[in-house]
Design a protein around this motif. Sequence first.
Motif, PDB file in Angstrom:
ATOM      1  N   ASP A 183       1.051  -1.266   0.112  1.00  0.00           N
ATOM      2  CA  ASP A 183      -0.124  -0.297   0.224  1.00  0.00           C
ATOM      3  C   ASP A 183       0.699   0.608  -0.189  1.00  0.00           C
ATOM      4  N   ARG A 184       2.067   1.184   0.922  1.00  0.00           N
ATOM      5  CA  ARG A 184       2.706   2.414   0.760  1.00  0.00           C
ATOM      6  C   ARG A 184       3.668   2.731  -0.425  1.00  0.00           C
ATOM      7  N   LEU A 185       3.536   1.474  -1.435  1.00  0.00           N
ATOM      8  CA  LEU A 185       4.411   1.782  -2.520  1.00  0.00           C
ATOM      9  C   LEU A 185       3.864   2.290  -2.957  1.00  0.00           C
ATOM     10  N   THR A 186       2.086   1.657  -3.347  1.00  0.00           N
ATOM     11  CA  THR A 186       1.048   2.561  -4.717  1.00  0.00           C
ATOM     12  C   THR A 186       1.070   3.854  -3.831  1.00  0.00           C
ATOM     13  N   PHE A 187       0.975   4.199  -2.682  1.00  0.00           N
ATOM     14  CA  PHE A 187       0.391   5.617  -2.607  1.00  0.00           C
ATOM     15  C   PHE A 187       1.810   6.815  -2.922  1.00  0.00           C
ATOM     16  N   LEU A 188       2.794   6.192  -2.876  1.00  0.00           N
ATOM     17  CA  LEU A 188       3.950   5.931  -3.328  1.00  0.00           C
ATOM     18  C   LEU A 188       3.677   6.886  -4.990  1.00  0.00           C
ATOM     19  N   GLY A 189       3.984   6.294  -5.725  1.00  0.00           N
ATOM     20  CA  GLY A 189       3.725   6.134  -7.422  1.00  0.00           C
ATOM     21  C   GLY A 189       2.240   6.911  -7.317  1.00  0.00           C
ATOM     22  N   LYS A 190       1.593   6.534  -6.750  1.00  0.00           N
ATOM     23  CA  LYS A 190      -0.157   7.952  -6.592  1.00  0.00           C
ATOM     24  C   LYS A 190       0.782   9.065  -6.456  1.00  0.00           C
ATOM     25  N   TYR A 191       1.118   9.308  -5.922  1.00  0.00           N
ATOM     26  CA  TYR A 191       0.903  10.379  -5.339  1.00  0.00           C
ATOM     27  C   TYR A 191       2.684  11.549  -6.246  1.00  0.00           C
ATOM     28  N   ARG A 192       2.962  10.337  -6.532  1.00  0.00           N
ATOM     29  CA  ARG A 192       3.996  11.066  -7.693  1.00  0.00           C
ATOM     30  C   ARG A 192       3.097  11.389  -8.638  1.00  0.00           C
ATOM     31  N   GLU A 193       2.375  10.274  -9.088  1.00  0.00           N
ATOM     32  CA  GLU A 193       1.241  11.034 -10.253  1.00  0.00           C
ATOM     33  C   GLU A 193       0.663  12.141  -9.965  1.00  0.00           C
ATOM     34  N   PHE A 194      -0.032  11.988  -8.769  1.00  0.00           N
ATOM     35  CA  PHE A 194      -0.562  13.961  -8.700  1.00  0.00           C
ATOM     36  C   PHE A 194       0.259  14.195  -8.918  1.00  0.00           C
ATOM     37  N   HIS A 195       1.506  14.829  -9.016  1.00  0.00           N
ATOM     38  CA  HIS A 195       2.326  15.754  -8.882  1.00  0.00           C
ATOM     39  C   HIS A 195       2.362  16.128 -10.256  1.00  0.00           C
ATOM     40  N   ARG A 196       2.671  14.995 -11.377  1.00  0.00           N
ATOM     41  CA  ARG A 196       2.571  15.097 -12.588  1.00  0.00           C
ATOM     42  C   ARG A 196       1.478  15.622 -13.539  1.00  0.00           C
ATOM     43  N   LEU A 197       0.532  15.242 -12.450  1.00  0.00           N
ATOM     44  CA  LEU A 197      -0.829  16.043 -13.394  1.00  0.00           C
ATOM     45  C   LEU A 197      -0.988  17.358 -12.695  1.00  0.00           C
ATOM     46  N   TYR A 198      -0.295  17.316 -11.414  1.00  0.00           N
ATOM     47  CA  TYR A 198      -0.730  18.535 -11.976  1.00  0.00           C
ATOM     48  C   TYR A 198       0.113  19.675 -12.693  1.00  0.00           C
ATOM     49  N   GLY A 199       1.737  19.706 -12.153  1.00  0.00           N
ATOM     50  CA  GLY A 199       2.265  20.042 -13.568  1.00  0.00           C
ATOM     51  C   GLY A 199       1.995  20.324 -15.084  1.00  0.00           C
ATOM     52  N   GLU A 200       1.260  19.094 -14.884  1.00  0.00           N
ATOM     53  CA  GLU A 200       0.734  19.056 -16.457  1.00  0.00           C
ATOM     54  C   GLU A 200      -0.505  20.019 -16.908  1.00  0.00           C
ATOM     55  N   LYS A 201      -0.425  20.584 -15.071  1.00  0.00           N
ATOM     56  CA  LYS A 201      -2.265  21.396 -15.418  1.00  0.00           C
ATOM     57  C   LYS A 201      -3.304  20.870 -15.977  1.00  0.00           C
ATOM     58  N   ARG A 202      -4.043  19.642 -15.321  1.00  0.00           N
ATOM     59  CA  ARG A 202      -4.736  19.115 -15.547  1.00  0.00           C
ATOM     60  C   ARG A 202      -5.143  18.642 -14.019  1.00  0.00           C
ATOM     61  N   PHE A 203      -6.092  19.690 -13.825  1.00  0.00           N
ATOM     62  CA  PHE A 203      -6.380  20.360 -12.198  1.00  0.00           C
ATOM     63  C   PHE A 203      -7.245  19.201 -12.074  1.00  0.00           C
ATOM     64  N   VAL A 204      -8.098  19.075 -12.755  1.00  0.00           N
ATOM     65  CA  VAL A 204      -9.625  18.211 -11.818  1.00  0.00           C
ATOM     66  C   VAL A 204      -8.731  16.834 -11.636  1.00  0.00           C
ATOM     67  N   ASP A 205      -8.092  16.138 -12.688  1.00  0.00           N
ATOM     68  CA  ASP A 205      -8.024  15.157 -12.708  1.00  0.00           C
ATOM     69  C   ASP A 205      -6.810  14.885 -11.552  1.00  0.00           C
ATOM     70  N   ALA A 206      -6.132  15.977 -11.015  1.00  0.00           N
ATOM     71  CA  ALA A 206      -4.834  16.103  -9.952  1.00  0.00           C
ATOM     72  C   ALA A 206      -5.626  15.718  -8.585  1.00  0.00           C
ATOM     73  N   ALA A 207      -7.200  17.164  -8.654  1.00  0.00           N
ATOM     74  CA  ALA A 207      -7.546  16.990  -6.988  1.00  0.00           C
ATOM     75  C   ALA A 207      -8.440  15.909  -7.494  1.00  0.00           C
ATOM     76  N   SER A 208      -9.286  14.834  -8.244  1.00  0.00           N
ATOM     77  CA  SER A 208      -9.456  13.880  -7.762  1.00  0.00           C
ATOM     78  C   SER A 208      -8.793  12.805  -7.256  1.00  0.00           C
ATOM     79  N   LEU A 209      -7.538  12.460  -8.002  1.00  0.00           N
ATOM     80  CA  LEU A 209      -6.560  11.809  -7.681  1.00  0.00           C
ATOM     81  C   LEU A 209      -6.075  11.576  -6.268  1.00  0.00           C
ATOM     82  N   LEU A 210      -6.109  13.669  -5.816  1.00  0.00           N
ATOM     83  CA  LEU A 210      -5.586  13.679  -4.109  1.00  0.00           C
ATOM     84  C   LEU A 210      -6.207  12.938  -3.292  1.00  0.00           C
ATOM     85  N   LEU A 211      -7.416  13.459  -3.925  1.00  0.00           N
ATOM     86  CA  LEU A 211      -8.993  13.159  -2.595  1.00  0.00           C
ATOM     87  C   LEU A 211      -8.720  11.597  -2.675  1.00  0.00           C
TER      88      LEU A 211
END
Length: 706
Positions: A533-561
């Motif tokens: 689970d912790r490794l999954t969180f690490l990978g998904k949290y990094r994906e959140f940073h990538r989505l935010y950097g690509e300005k895909r804010f809606v997807d980033a917000a959904s993933l963060l929540l």
Amino acid sequence: MEELDGEPTVTFIPGVNSKKRQMCFDWGPGEMLVCETSFNQKGKSETGPGCPFIHIIRKDIDVYSQILRKLFNESHGIFVGLQRIEEELSGKSRKTQLVLVSKNYRSVIRACMEEMHKVVVATKDPASGRQFSSQISILSAMELIWNLCEILFIEVAPAGPLLLHLLDWVRLHVCEVDSLSADVLGSENPSKHESFWKLVTILVLQGRLDEARQMLSKEADANPTSVGMCRILGDLMRTMPILSPGNTQTLTELELKWQHWHEECERHLQDGTFASSPHLESLCKIMLGDEAALLEQKEHMSNWYHFLVTRLLYSHPTVKPTDLHFYAQSSLDLFLGGESSPEPLDNILMAAFEFDIHQVIKECSLTLSNWWFVAHLTDLLDHCKLLQSHNLYFGSNMREFLLLEYASGLFAHHSLWQLGVDYFDYCPELGRVSLELHIERIPLSTEQKALKVLRICEQRQMTEQVRSICKILAMKAVRNNRLGSALSWSIRAKDAAFATLVSDRFLRDYCERGCFSDLDLIDNLGPAMMLSDRLTFLGKYREFHRLYGEKRFVDAASLLLSLMTSQIAPRSFWMTLLTDALPLLEQKQVIFSAEQTYELMRCLEDLASASGRPVHGEPDAPQLQVILAFWVGSSGDEEKLPPSRAPHHLPLQTLASYKLMCLLNYLSTCNCDTLPPSRRKWGDSSVRVSLFFPVAQGPLHAALLY
């Protein structure tokens, strides 16, 4: 149970007094540690000084010889090739191929001998010279034994050709005559050379009659009085019947011709044809097979088996293999004459002449300094179907037992262990178990070596060993603060617990530095992130940073929540996640829906209740609801708020700033130390209000106070 060997040889350790002190020892895979204890022979402790050293006793020191390592490397290729062609061997081609393999082994031994000869000539250290000379003697004995076994067990030469093979065997291993011949022929007058007759005698003793005739012609040219005698003796040498490889005559025909020739030689001797020349007369007696004449030439025959072959050549040229041991034993007794006892090499050769393969292997195991010889010879003989009926009483056949011992010795060396892997592979009963035990003891000194070991284990589906090696490498990487490498090894080991530990280190490192390291690895985790689970969180949290950097804010917000609501995010990291939500809440467009906002409010309440302590300035539950309700209002759901709570009279931009400031005030009252450095400025009380509201007054100030 089979009969065990006698008492083993005693090894004396310098500086250790075993008569006064008790010894302690510990066995290893290829060596043994020995040291003195503080107890005497009576079991009482003594305080007096003893031997301060721990001694390492190695049973197979030949693996550390630079030259012998070439023997091990070259023979390894021959061994593996033999195992692979086993299925293709059949009929006559099988015997031919096995003889060829045997000769290849002997050529490797001889190549090592020649290289050692060069080293002995070039070395200036007497001790090293003696050591190499000793190894040359051992290699020479090994080739001698192997060659005889090849003739008797692999070639299986019948009567007639058997003697030709034995003559070649003696000529190959008694080679002093070649240097002597060069010395005599290189002189101005060879027949007058002091070693001329010695050379002729040795040539006759080895059955090299054509060369002997050439030497007699030189004697005839230099001494006219001996021309007739040299011609007669030369004719006898030329007409001596020998079964050549391409000759089609039968043994009966050969025996008749040989008997006629023998009678002619005896007639010349009785007629006194060579009476005026003692040297020629002695040669004629040798050709008649006279035992007394042969024993007179003992000094020209270096050993009893040379005497045996010469005796057979001139007395029993059609000897059968089954009769060899009778002649061998009598030749040994005649040659030694009771003056000395047989050497270990003599016992081995005698066992071979008796066709006792198991005794040959046993004597070689006791006599030779390493397992190379017996392991490869036994394997070859096993392919000849000569050891099928012999099983050891402790659970394995002789071939496998000796291969296991040899491979174990190879594993004691820092590089030769790779050869030992293949030997274990071709031991069907105990090979895999032995390989698993030995491969776990290989020191993983470098990552390159570890990768070699790992590849070997993966090719053989050794799952436990793969996991063990990967965990060791992961631990080393963690100690060296190489988190990317540690995570890679833990994933390869499929170790969920360790992957969780490394993931926590990544998150801690992120909190301290404000950024991730090893982004390439984290971005390409793929299905491996499901390991924990912790490794999954690490990978998904990094994906959140990538989505935010690509300005895909809606997807980033959904993933963060989803990271918070799915409970895979550690509770200690929620503060960071909530802080990451602030830039999304600050956007002009609506990012979080009403439902998502309520989820965010629930997470805030859970975090507040989990802290268990009120903090000065922290909003209570109703105030939290009002703060988050502002987002609901801006999402078009303000009618769901109580009228007293809905500040419709505030401008929208001011309202959003107020909401953001309130949330910042709330987060700053919590444990701000968990935030990354880039976020901690929000927790500074001096900027909580002034950052967004230089002057907090009017309705906004009133709402804040509420």
